[in-house]
Structures are given as C-alpha cells and as structure tokens.
Design a protein around this motif. Structure first.
Motif, PDB file in Angstrom:
ATOM      1  N   LEU A 198    -102.392  49.637  29.427  1.00  0.00           N
ATOM      2  CA  LEU A 198    -100.979  49.445  29.732  1.00  0.00           C
ATOM      3  C   LEU A 198    -100.694  47.968  29.988  1.00  0.00           C
ATOM      4  O   LEU A 198    -101.574  47.225  30.439  1.00  0.00           O
ATOM      5  CB  LEU A 198    -100.586  50.272  30.966  1.00  0.00           C
ATOM      6  CG  LEU A 198    -100.770  51.788  30.845  1.00  0.00           C
ATOM      7  CD1 LEU A 198    -100.403  52.474  32.152  1.00  0.00           C
ATOM      8  CD2 LEU A 198     -99.946  52.343  29.699  1.00  0.00           C
ATOM      9  N   PRO A 199     -99.473  47.503  29.708  1.00  0.00           N
ATOM     10  CA  PRO A 199     -99.157  46.081  29.929  1.00  0.00           C
ATOM     11  C   PRO A 199     -99.227  45.711  31.403  1.00  0.00           C
ATOM     12  O   PRO A 199     -98.837  46.509  32.270  1.00  0.00           O
ATOM     13  CB  PRO A 199     -97.730  45.949  29.387  1.00  0.00           C
ATOM     14  CG  PRO A 199     -97.172  47.340  29.408  1.00  0.00           C
ATOM     15  CD  PRO A 199     -98.331  48.256  29.169  1.00  0.00           C
ATOM     16  N   LEU A 200     -99.707  44.513  31.673  1.00  0.00           N
ATOM     17  CA  LEU A 200     -99.841  44.033  33.046  1.00  0.00           C
ATOM     18  C   LEU A 200     -98.571  43.291  33.450  1.00  0.00           C
ATOM     19  O   LEU A 200     -98.280  42.223  32.904  1.00  0.00           O
ATOM     20  CB  LEU A 200    -101.062  43.116  33.175  1.00  0.00           C
ATOM     21  CG  LEU A 200    -101.232  42.405  34.522  1.00  0.00           C
ATOM     22  CD1 LEU A 200    -101.354  43.418  35.662  1.00  0.00           C
ATOM     23  CD2 LEU A 200    -102.449  41.487  34.492  1.00  0.00           C
ATOM     24  N   TRP A 201     -97.836  43.873  34.381  1.00  0.00           N
ATOM     25  CA  TRP A 201     -96.660  43.233  34.964  1.00  0.00           C
ATOM     26  C   TRP A 201     -96.843  43.221  36.474  1.00  0.00           C
ATOM     27  O   TRP A 201     -96.781  44.254  37.121  1.00  0.00           O
ATOM     28  CB  TRP A 201     -95.379  43.992  34.589  1.00  0.00           C
ATOM     29  CG  TRP A 201     -95.106  44.001  33.114  1.00  0.00           C
ATOM     30  CD1 TRP A 201     -95.298  42.969  32.239  1.00  0.00           C
ATOM     31  CD2 TRP A 201     -94.610  45.091  32.323  1.00  0.00           C
ATOM     32  NE1 TRP A 201     -94.942  43.330  30.961  1.00  0.00           N
ATOM     33  CE2 TRP A 201     -94.510  44.624  30.979  1.00  0.00           C
ATOM     34  CE3 TRP A 201     -94.219  46.402  32.616  1.00  0.00           C
ATOM     35  CZ2 TRP A 201     -94.053  45.436  29.939  1.00  0.00           C
ATOM     36  CZ3 TRP A 201     -93.760  47.205  31.582  1.00  0.00           C
ATOM     37  CH2 TRP A 201     -93.682  46.717  30.260  1.00  0.00           C
ATOM     38  N   ARG A 202     -97.105  42.046  37.034  1.00  0.00           N
ATOM     39  CA  ARG A 202     -97.363  41.940  38.464  1.00  0.00           C
ATOM     40  C   ARG A 202     -96.079  41.835  39.273  1.00  0.00           C
ATOM     41  O   ARG A 202     -96.081  42.109  40.469  1.00  0.00           O
ATOM     42  CB  ARG A 202     -98.228  40.711  38.750  1.00  0.00           C
ATOM     43  CG  ARG A 202     -99.559  40.673  38.014  1.00  0.00           C
ATOM     44  CD  ARG A 202    -100.313  39.409  38.378  1.00  0.00           C
ATOM     45  NE  ARG A 202    -101.502  39.227  37.574  1.00  0.00           N
ATOM     46  CZ  ARG A 202    -101.530  38.625  36.381  1.00  0.00           C
ATOM     47  NH1 ARG A 202    -100.393  38.162  35.866  1.00  0.00           N
ATOM     48  NH2 ARG A 202    -102.640  38.482  35.719  1.00  0.00           N
ATOM     49  N   SER A 203     -95.003  41.416  38.650  1.00  0.00           N
ATOM     50  CA  SER A 203     -93.756  41.182  39.374  1.00  0.00           C
ATOM     51  C   SER A 203     -92.576  41.470  38.464  1.00  0.00           C
ATOM     52  O   SER A 203     -92.730  41.626  37.246  1.00  0.00           O
ATOM     53  CB  SER A 203     -93.694  39.736  39.873  1.00  0.00           C
ATOM     54  OG  SER A 203     -93.643  38.848  38.766  1.00  0.00           O
ATOM     55  N   GLU A 204     -91.390  41.510  39.071  1.00  0.00           N
ATOM     56  CA  GLU A 204     -90.178  41.700  38.275  1.00  0.00           C
ATOM     57  C   GLU A 204     -89.944  40.508  37.351  1.00  0.00           C
ATOM     58  O   GLU A 204     -89.370  40.669  36.271  1.00  0.00           O
ATOM     59  CB  GLU A 204     -88.976  41.905  39.196  1.00  0.00           C
ATOM     60  CG  GLU A 204     -88.962  43.270  39.863  1.00  0.00           C
ATOM     61  CD  GLU A 204     -87.745  43.470  40.731  1.00  0.00           C
ATOM     62  OE1 GLU A 204     -87.043  44.486  40.554  1.00  0.00           O
ATOM     63  OE2 GLU A 204     -87.492  42.605  41.608  1.00  0.00           O
ATOM     64  N   ALA A 205     -90.396  39.321  37.740  1.00  0.00           N
ATOM     65  CA  ALA A 205     -90.255  38.147  36.873  1.00  0.00           C
ATOM     66  C   ALA A 205     -91.048  38.338  35.582  1.00  0.00           C
ATOM     67  O   ALA A 205     -90.561  38.026  34.481  1.00  0.00           O
ATOM     68  CB  ALA A 205     -90.718  36.891  37.609  1.00  0.00           C
TER      69      ALA A 205
END
Length: 430
Positions: free
Chosen positions: A112-119
């Motif tokens: 799955l794609p890594l998104w650590r923050s809303e940014a």
C-alpha cells in the motif's frame, strides 16, 4: 499518579493518566497508553506506533519547577495542526487510537502507498493541503454539497438512492481507487467489481448442484460506515489522521436541506457511509467484508459446499438436503450478524433443480446462461426483426437492443448465443 506509574513513564514503557476526579464520588478510572510499539491487537502484525506529541507527559522535577515559576512549555505543533487534530472530524472515543502514526513495515508488506501525513496524501493526489481539507472535513452545515443525490426505481419495487460525487471529488476518488482501494486485500470469493470477475464467474461454481442457497445483505453500502473504513485503514498501517482523512473523502452522509438564518444549509441525517455512486465504494466494501468472506468460506467447507459473493448477494451450493441447507443458513446468519451486517430475510432462497436455480440472474440448473423462456423470447424478437426488415421497416433501434442482449448471452454462454444468431454475419456485429 503514583510512584510506580511515574517511574514507568520516565522509562518510556507506558504512561498512566489518572482521570478519577472528573466528578466527585464518580468511578475511578485509570487510562494506560502502551509505548513499546507492540501489536495493535493480539495476533495482529500492525504495531501500535504513537505520536509522542499527543501522549500525556510524565511529571518530572524539572517540569514541576517550570510550572511553578510560570515558564511555558515549548510548542510541539502549530495552531493549525492542533485545530485539525482536535477538531470534530478527528474526534473519537478511543483514546488509544487517536495518536497512532503509520506503521511503514505493515504498509510495505501489504503493498500500500506510504502516506505519513495529510501533506503527503495531498501531494499524492496533486492537491494543496487546503484543497484537501475541502473534502476531508465533516461539516454539520454544508453550504455546497459535494454530491448530487437522486433516486432510481428498483426492479423489486421501491427506490435506490444514488449519491454521485461532483467532478472534482470524483476525480480525487478515482485517483484513490487507483492508488489505494484497488490494492486492498480482497477474498477470492468476491466476484463483483473486480477485474476479470463477473456474474458469470460468480455463477459457474454453482452449476448443476443439488441445492442452491441465496442470502442477501440488507443495506450493504450504508452498513460500511466512515468509522469502519477508518478502522480498516488503521489496521492496515495508516496513522489515525491520514486514515480519518481518507475515510471522510470516500464516504458521505445523507443530507437534508434546512433554512437557517436566511440561508440554506445541508445537514446530515445519519452516519457517513460508503454511498452508491462513488468510484471507491465497491472496492472499499469488498475489502471491509474480507473477514466475513473468510468465515463464510470456512462455513461452506464444513458443509461440503461452494461459496461466492457478488456485492451483497451471497450464494452457497452443494449436495445438501433441505435440513442441512437450513442449518447452513442458521450459522450464516450468526456469522453475518457478528460481522456487523444484517440478512434481508425477504430475499433468502433455497433452490432445488425442480425449479429455476439462479445466481445474480444467471440460470445454473445445467449450464450457466439464460433461462429457456428468455431464450425463446429472444429468438422470437430476432425472427420479427428479420420479417420487418424484409418488409422494408426501419429496425435499427430494435436491432441495437437485441444485439446488446445477444452480447450479454454470449458472455454468459457462447454456445447458447450461437444457436440464436441468424445465419451469416452475427447480429450484434452488424
């Protein structure tokens, strides 16, 4: 807070907050937040990694001195971050859930794609953070809804509510469907809304069986709420803030227009849920029922039966007598209820070869295809078109309709379609 809890807090293993003085004479409660990064739940691989900024701070001698002399603590986040994290959209009763951050190993393991923050999420969608918040905030008073709502008649009677996202939100959801939803784990028993799967592949395992059992999930899409979507994404490794934003973007509540202070606003009349009309809803619902599918697969194996699911249609088949089929239905009801869904009792069917056995409209008594009556009507329509065409009538519109029906039959059963097509050039290719 007690000496032992204070010492453990200093060691970084856990933090204990005493909230017993909420009311005089009330119950004494102690909240414990584990900090060792162990499993989020027993038996799970997702680790409980936490945002240290949001954890209760252990009291030390230095902090006590700073407080006594009026020295302010150093800020750990901006005002905008605090407003977002503690706003209504991020609200949850589960204190141990709110401060979770991404488990990068879990996301990598699942592809799955890594998104650590809303940014990072906004950048992946080609949006600014401000533009992302237009769709990632749940508003109790929405001046301009992001969905167009309309109703279409059901074949069985009544109406089906469709909520179609507007252009910009639909583009975002399509992008999320490509980047995220299409990669979520789905059971092999699911045949709806999947590439290479169809009503034909969902019907083939049930051809020529002694007993066919059909169950239908009531209010399937509305049962997949925003909270369930958020919980799924958290379990798969996303931090609470990103999981909440994704869940809000991919769900919506039914809204009612209300006049307030001379202006019309749209207020929710229920929970946010996956709506029929959003590109992400089918894939999310398939992912949400993964455990339900696995449990029903196990139930089918116990009875020596086959199991498939197309959206909210559940089908079992096998060499079962009526009593065994009723027992299977009884156990299936219990599993479905335990997984947070309900059975539409009006659509429960036990079908034997003495009558028509159909799976999502596909007759499976002997071969997967259309019923004899439907094929006879199609043959009669073909014959009438040939006669009218020979008489010089304009049959283009009717020819297009019949060509579509023949193409559908060819997808289900090419042999049945070959027996119906007129000699020479096939009708659907003319």
């Amino acid at each position: 807070m007690g000496l032992i809890g204070w010492l453990l807090g200093l060691l970084g293993r856990r933090v204990v907050r005493d909230v017993s003085r909420l009311e005089d004479g009330g119950d004494r409660l102690t909240e414990v937040v584990e900090l060792d990064g162990g499993p989020l739940k027993p038996g799970h691989r997702r680790r409980a990694l936490r945002d240290r900024r949001l954890l209760p701070k252990p009291r030390t001698v230095a902090s006590t001195v700073r407080h006594s002399v009026g020295i302010k603590r150093q800020k750990v986040m901006t005002r905008a971050e605090a407003d977002r994290l503690f706003g209504a959209t991020m609200r949850t009763r589960n204190r141990a859930l709110r401060d979770l951050v991404a488990d990068e190993e879990q996301l990598q393991r699942l592809g799955l794609p890594l998104w650590r923050s809303e940014a990072e999420l906004a950048a992946a969608l080609g949006l600014s953070e401000r533009a992302l918040l237009r769709f990632a905030v749940h508003r109790e008073r929405e001046r301009t809804p992001h969905y167009i709502t309309f109703a279409i008649p059901k074949r069985s009677g009544g109406e089906r509510l469709i909520m179609a996202p507007k252009r910009q939100l639909k583009a975002i959801q399509r992008r999320l469907n490509e980047l995220l939803v299409s990669r979520l784990p789905v059971s092999g028993s699911a045949h709806g809304f999947r590439p290479g799967r169809s009503i034909r592949t969902g019907a083939e395992p049930h051809v020529g069986k002694r007993m066919l059992v059909h169950l239908d999930l009531q209010d399937f899409f509305p049962s997949v709420t925003c909270a369930r979507v958020r919980g799924l994404l958290v379990a798969y490794g996303y931090g609470y803030q990103v999981a909440t934003s994704l869940a809000v973007i991919m769900t919506e509540a039914e809204r009612q227009p209300v006049a307030i202070d001379g202006a019309t606003v749209h207020v929710p009349v229920g929970q946010r849920h996956c709506v029929q009309g959003a590109p992400t809803s089918p894939g999310l619902c398939n992912a949400i029922v993964l455990r339900l599918d696995h449990r029903l697969e196990g139930l089918a194996r116990r009875f020596g039966a086959a199991y498939t699911r197309y959206a909210d249609d559940l089908t079992f088949s096998g060499d079962l007598d009526r009593d065994a089929a009723k027992r299977l239905v009884h156990h299936a009801r219990a599993i479905i209820a335990a997984e947070g869904f309900r059975v539409n009792e009006g659509k429960t069917r036990l079908m034997t070869p003495a009558g028509r056995q159909a799976v999502t409209g596909v007759v499976v008594n002997q071969d997967a295809g259309l019923s004899r009556q439907e094929r006879r009507r199609l043959r009669a329509a073909l014959h009438q078109i040939e006669r009218d065409q020979a008489a010089g009538a304009d049959v283009a519109d009717r020819r297009a309709v019949i060509a579509g029906k023949l193409a559908y039959l060819r997808m289900l059963n090419p042999a049945q379609a070959d027996r119906l097509e007129p000699p020479g050039r096939p009708l659907e290719r003319q």
